[in-house]
Design an enzyme around this catalytic site. Structure first.
Site, PDB file in Angstrom:
ATOM      1  N   ARG A  27       0.817  -1.214   0.000  1.00  0.00           N
ATOM      2  CA  ARG A  27       0.000   0.000   0.000  1.00  0.00           C
ATOM      3  C   ARG A  27       0.850   1.263   0.000  1.00  0.00           C
ATOM      4  O   ARG A  27       0.457   2.288   0.572  1.00  0.00           O
ATOM      5  CB  ARG A  27      -0.970   0.031   1.191  1.00  0.00           C
ATOM      6  CG  ARG A  27      -2.018  -1.065   1.150  1.00  0.00           C
ATOM      7  CD  ARG A  27      -3.024  -0.894   2.280  1.00  0.00           C
ATOM      8  NE  ARG A  27      -3.897  -2.053   2.382  1.00  0.00           N
ATOM      9  CZ  ARG A  27      -4.448  -2.483   3.512  1.00  0.00           C
ATOM     10  NH1 ARG A  27      -4.203  -1.854   4.654  1.00  0.00           N
ATOM     11  NH2 ARG A  27      -5.229  -3.543   3.522  1.00  0.00           N
ATOM     12  N   ARG A  31      -3.292   6.440   1.303  1.00  0.00           N
ATOM     13  CA  ARG A  31      -3.862   7.630   1.938  1.00  0.00           C
ATOM     14  C   ARG A  31      -2.913   8.335   2.902  1.00  0.00           C
ATOM     15  O   ARG A  31      -3.199   9.460   3.329  1.00  0.00           O
ATOM     16  CB  ARG A  31      -5.153   7.250   2.660  1.00  0.00           C
ATOM     17  CG  ARG A  31      -6.325   7.035   1.716  1.00  0.00           C
ATOM     18  CD  ARG A  31      -7.585   6.671   2.483  1.00  0.00           C
ATOM     19  NE  ARG A  31      -7.500   5.328   3.042  1.00  0.00           N
ATOM     20  CZ  ARG A  31      -8.325   4.850   3.972  1.00  0.00           C
ATOM     21  NH1 ARG A  31      -9.268   5.627   4.477  1.00  0.00           N
ATOM     22  NH2 ARG A  31      -8.195   3.615   4.408  1.00  0.00           N
ATOM     23  N   ASP A  77      -7.112  -2.885  -7.194  1.00  0.00           N
ATOM     24  CA  ASP A  77      -7.782  -3.501  -6.060  1.00  0.00           C
ATOM     25  C   ASP A  77      -7.986  -4.977  -6.368  1.00  0.00           C
ATOM     26  O   ASP A  77      -8.261  -5.342  -7.526  1.00  0.00           O
ATOM     27  CB  ASP A  77      -9.136  -2.832  -5.797  1.00  0.00           C
ATOM     28  CG  ASP A  77      -9.734  -3.264  -4.471  1.00  0.00           C
ATOM     29  OD1 ASP A  77     -10.446  -4.291  -4.441  1.00  0.00           O
ATOM     30  OD2 ASP A  77      -9.490  -2.598  -3.454  1.00  0.00           O
TER      31      ASP A  77
END
Length: 355
Positions: A27, A31, A77
């Site tokens: 990841r 974010r 994803d």
């Protein structure tokens, strides 16, 4: 395509010598980076971000602009595959992924089709091509998919779950149906990953997020067996280089020994097992990737460096180690702490490769 300038990752995954231990983060496009949040806002939704090759490339490149990482990983994803199989993926704010058409019956399983990667998942393949072009040989690109068991849990539950009631219920009560579904998902994942390689992916990773919720017997039968089937069907050489395969099951410390016989080049390891033990369990058959607890990145820079040193000591001298977190980086991690982590791996690992 451009000649690869930094091949540390590929060499380490094949247990070949390197100057320093390569490092990337699960990841890593995420974010915790303000630039990622800005791009996602422009996209309008997470799914729009995934389905725009240009924006997927933009966020894939963002962490490479900040940190001297040794790999890029495709931004996508795992649930794009069941979406292309007709389940209707959507996201609810605060609730995560959902499927409009979950798989609950024998008829549902019979109706599942195998998506064509270029026509049904063409936005992913185009993203791979755009990212390879923009990387221009800087670092290798990792493609990925979810494991059949992990995808099946979402497909049967209709989204995320805490108790796996429907998916385990089908597995225990109608193992024949679960095997039928896992077989179809395996075929879909094999085609999907091979298409990523054809489009330019230089290594592949299979994320088995939920294999660790199974008993040892059920893990071998319903998770590992299907990952091994996929590995046996993957393209293993492209652009005159081997395409390494990484298997990662969260919580799989007790099963690393049997995983080492599944045909992959490397195994991901989470933070619940020491790398020294993992290296002993696997007997030098595979490279190891991991395994710092992502929560360590909330700690001070000094503590992060100390933990990097401890993990390097645990693995020991020689090739075959790719440094990573034991799972994905959290959204609230300070980006500068991720930078401390990456720099510490390169600086502190050099003596382990001096021989």
């Amino acid at each position: 395509m451009s000649e690869l300038k930094n091949d540390r990752l590929l060499r380490a995954l094949l247990r070949e010598s390197v100057d320093v231990t390569p490092v990337w983060m699960m990841r890593q496009a995420g974010r915790y980076l303000p630039e990622y949040r800005a791009t996602r806002e422009r996209a309008g939704s997470f799914l729009n971000l995934c389905k725009s090759p240009e924006l997927a490339c933009e966020v894939t490149m963002q962490p490479l602009a900040r940190f001297p990482l040794d790999a890029a990983i495709l931004f996508s994803d795992i649930l794009t595959v069941p979406d292309a199989m007709g389940l209707g993926l959507y996201f609810e704010e605060g609730e995560g992924p959902r499927f409009a058409n979950p798989v609950r019956t024998e008829a549902d399983i019979r109706a599942l089709g195998i998506p064509d990667p270029e026509s049904d998942l063409g936005y992913v393949m185009e993203a791979v091509r755009v990212i390879r072009r923009e990387l221009d040989g800087r670092v290798p690109l990792i493609g990925f998919s979810g494991s059949p068991w992990t995808l099946a849990t979402y497909m049967v539950e209709g989204g995320g779950t805490k108790n796996f009631a429907r998916s385990k219920g089908m597995m225990f009560d109608r193992p024949d149906l679960m095997h039928d579904m896992l077989g179809k998902v395996s075929d879909a994942v094999t085609a999907y990953l091979n298409a990523q390689v054809a489009a330019g992916a230089q290594a592949l990773m299979i994320f088995d997020t939920w294999g660790g919720v199974l008993t040892p017997r059920d893990y071998r039968e319903f998770s590992l067996e299907y990952m091994a089937r996929i590995v046996s069907g993957l393209v293993r050489e492209r652009e005159s280089r081997r395409v390494p395969i990484i298997l990662f099951t969260k919580g799989a410390g007790p099963w690393l020994e049997v995983m080492a016989d599944a045909g992959a080049d490397a195994l991901g390891v989470d933070w619940t097992v020491d790398l020294a033990d993992a290296r002993r369990f696997t007997g030098g058959k595979v490279a190891l990737q991991g395994n710092m607890d992502p929560c360590m990145l909330y700690a001070s820079p000094e503590r992060i460096r100390a933990e990097v040193g401890r993990i390097l000591d645990s693995y020991g001298d020689g090739p075959g180690h790719v440094f990573n977190l034991g799972h994905g980086i959290h959204p609230n991690i300070p980006p500068e702490h991720a930078g401390v982590f990456v720099d510490a791996v390169h600086e502190l690992s050099r003596p382990f490769h001096a021989a």
